[in-house]
Each structure stands twice: as structure tokens, then as C-alpha cells.
Design a protein around this motif. Structure first.
Motif, PDB file in Angstrom:
ATOM      1  N   HIS A   1      -2.529   2.985   8.323  1.00 44.79           N
ATOM      2  CA  HIS A   1      -2.559   4.737   8.367  1.00 44.79           C
ATOM      3  C   HIS A   1      -1.089   5.151   8.503  1.00 44.79           C
ATOM      4  O   HIS A   1      -0.352   4.896   9.262  1.00 44.79           O
TER       5      HIS A   1
ATOM      6  N   LEU B   1      -0.423  11.077   2.031  1.00 48.88           N
ATOM      7  CA  LEU B   1      -0.636  10.044   1.166  1.00 48.88           C
ATOM      8  C   LEU B   1      -1.608   8.951   1.793  1.00 48.88           C
ATOM      9  O   LEU B   1      -1.801   8.930   3.075  1.00 48.88           O
ATOM     10  N   THR B   2      -2.563   8.559   0.834  1.00 46.25           N
ATOM     11  CA  THR B   2      -3.732   7.768   1.413  1.00 46.25           C
ATOM     12  C   THR B   2      -3.243   6.359   1.136  1.00 46.25           C
ATOM     13  O   THR B   2      -3.105   5.817  -0.046  1.00 46.25           O
ATOM     14  N   LEU B   3      -3.170   5.423   2.157  1.00 47.39           N
ATOM     15  CA  LEU B   3      -2.962   4.115   1.804  1.00 47.39           C
ATOM     16  C   LEU B   3      -4.431   3.206   1.768  1.00 47.39           C
ATOM     17  O   LEU B   3      -5.098   3.436   2.398  1.00 47.39           O
ATOM     18  N   SER B   4      -4.056   2.196   0.819  1.00 51.75           N
ATOM     19  CA  SER B   4      -5.354   1.380   0.820  1.00 51.75           C
ATOM     20  C   SER B   4      -5.196   0.303   2.030  1.00 51.75           C
ATOM     21  O   SER B   4      -6.293  -0.336   2.448  1.00 51.75           O
TER      22      SER B   4
ATOM     23  N   ALA C   1       2.027   6.794  -7.091  1.00 46.53           N
ATOM     24  CA  ALA C   1       1.000   7.297  -7.368  1.00 46.53           C
ATOM     25  C   ALA C   1       1.093   8.745  -7.094  1.00 46.53           C
ATOM     26  O   ALA C   1       0.935  10.078  -8.044  1.00 46.53           O
ATOM     27  N   ARG C   2       1.817   9.274  -6.284  1.00 45.45           N
ATOM     28  CA  ARG C   2       2.193  10.472  -5.640  1.00 45.45           C
ATOM     29  C   ARG C   2       3.053  11.160  -6.676  1.00 45.45           C
ATOM     30  O   ARG C   2       2.765  12.324  -7.017  1.00 45.45           O
TER      31      ARG C   2
ATOM     32  N   ALA D   1       2.413   1.707  -3.581  1.00 46.72           N
ATOM     33  CA  ALA D   1       1.522   2.246  -4.302  1.00 46.72           C
ATOM     34  C   ALA D   1       1.096   3.698  -4.413  1.00 46.72           C
ATOM     35  O   ALA D   1       0.925   4.485  -5.359  1.00 46.72           O
ATOM     36  N   ALA D   2       0.891   4.176  -2.995  1.00 46.22           N
ATOM     37  CA  ALA D   2       0.496   5.459  -2.663  1.00 46.22           C
ATOM     38  C   ALA D   2       1.810   6.339  -3.167  1.00 46.22           C
ATOM     39  O   ALA D   2       1.824   7.443  -3.716  1.00 46.22           O
ATOM     40  N   VAL D   3       3.267   6.032  -3.069  1.00 46.45           N
ATOM     41  CA  VAL D   3       4.335   6.782  -2.905  1.00 46.45           C
ATOM     42  C   VAL D   3       4.498   6.910  -4.831  1.00 46.45           C
ATOM     43  O   VAL D   3       4.620   7.932  -5.271  1.00 46.45           O
TER      44      VAL D   3
ATOM     45  N   ALA E   1       0.926  -1.175  -0.014  1.00 44.42           N
ATOM     46  CA  ALA E   1       0.127  -0.014  -0.236  1.00 44.42           C
ATOM     47  C   ALA E   1       0.881   1.238  -0.070  1.00 44.42           C
ATOM     48  O   ALA E   1       0.520   2.338  -0.572  1.00 44.42           O
ATOM     49  N   LEU E   2       1.842   1.287   0.663  1.00 44.19           N
ATOM     50  CA  LEU E   2       2.864   2.458   0.802  1.00 44.19           C
ATOM     51  C   LEU E   2       3.595   2.517  -0.597  1.00 44.19           C
ATOM     52  O   LEU E   2       3.423   3.559  -1.266  1.00 44.19           O
TER      53      LEU E   2
END
Length: 140
Positions: A108, A102-105, A15-16, A11-13, A8-9
């Protein structure tokens, strides 16, 4: 401890960095989840290694993720690489990033910090590379 939020981290990084206007102004769509095979012309950003350690406490499970984002360029000198590295750092830890964390799937994100950078010449000096290391604290 759990490694459950690792994907999840990442993917969020990713995407950002792909969505950040300053990063894309400098490298276009050349943000990769893994370094592309073979030689790549120009400048690109690639997600790299990650080290994770337990950060659980009395309030719950958690982990600290130290991860690397690399900037690689065939441009002469370090100026191009440093401009991209600054944009990456600002995208992940700057004022705009703090306002829209960052929003993680899964899990938190408690915080995300810049730890260090290492700039060097690679491949007999033909390329410049800057490895930026960040720390993310995640509660799961």
C-alpha cells in the motif's frame, strides 16, 4: 523490512507515466522501463536506480523507496528537458496524482514525494539529462 513491493512500485510508476496525457504529449510513447540501448534521437523518459531502506514501525512492515526517473533529450538547451521533467513530477506527485494515487499490485502506497532533481549535459554536451528523485513510502 521487505523489498516485496519494489516491482509493484516500478510497474505502477511506469504505467502512470505511460498513461499521463501531459507526459505523452511531450514524449509520445518514449517512456522506458530501462534506457534503450544505443543512441536515441529526440526526448525520452526512463526509469532508473532505486535505493530502499526499512521503514517498519509498531504498526507493521514497510519500506522507503528512493527512485530516479530520468529525462534525456538531444534538443538544444534545457527547456525541453525541463518541460518533460515538470510533467513527470506533476504526474507522480501533483494534484491529479493525489486524487488518483498509484495502485500497487502488492503493498500500500502511503505517500509519494519529490526529493530533488539534477540537470546536466552529458556525452560531451550533445545531450541534456535531468534525473528526478522521488521517495515512496510503502506498507507491506
Amino acid at each position: 523490512m521487505s523489498y516485496a513491493a519494489g516491482a509493484a512500485l516500478q510497474a505502477a510508476v511506469y504505467a502512470r507515466l505511460r498513461d499521463d496525457p501531459a507526459v505523452t504529449a511531450l514524449v509520445g510513447e518514449a517512456v522506458f522501463d530501462a534506457a534503450p540501448p544505443g543512441p536515441v534521437a529526440g526526448t525520452y523518459v526512463s526509469l532508473g536506480p532505486e535505493d530502499v531502506r526499512d521503514a517498519s514501525d509498531a504498526t507493521g512492515a514497510g519500506a522507503e523507496h528512493d527512485f530516479t526517473v530520468s529525462v534525456v533529450t538531444d534538443a538544444a538547451g534545457f527547456q525541453t528537458a525541463k518541460a518533460v521533467a515538470a510533467a513527470v513530477s506533476e504526474a507522480l506527485t501533483g494534484a491529479s496524482a493525489r486524487g488518483a494515487g498509484l495502485t500497487l499490485s502488492r503493498g500500500h502506497l502511503v505517500g509519494l514525494w519529490f526529493l530533488r532533481a539534477r540537470a546536466r549535459r552529458v556525452e560531451t554536451g550533445a545531450l541534456r539529462r535531468i534525473d528526478l528523485t522521488f521517495r515512496a513510502r510503502i506498507e507491506t
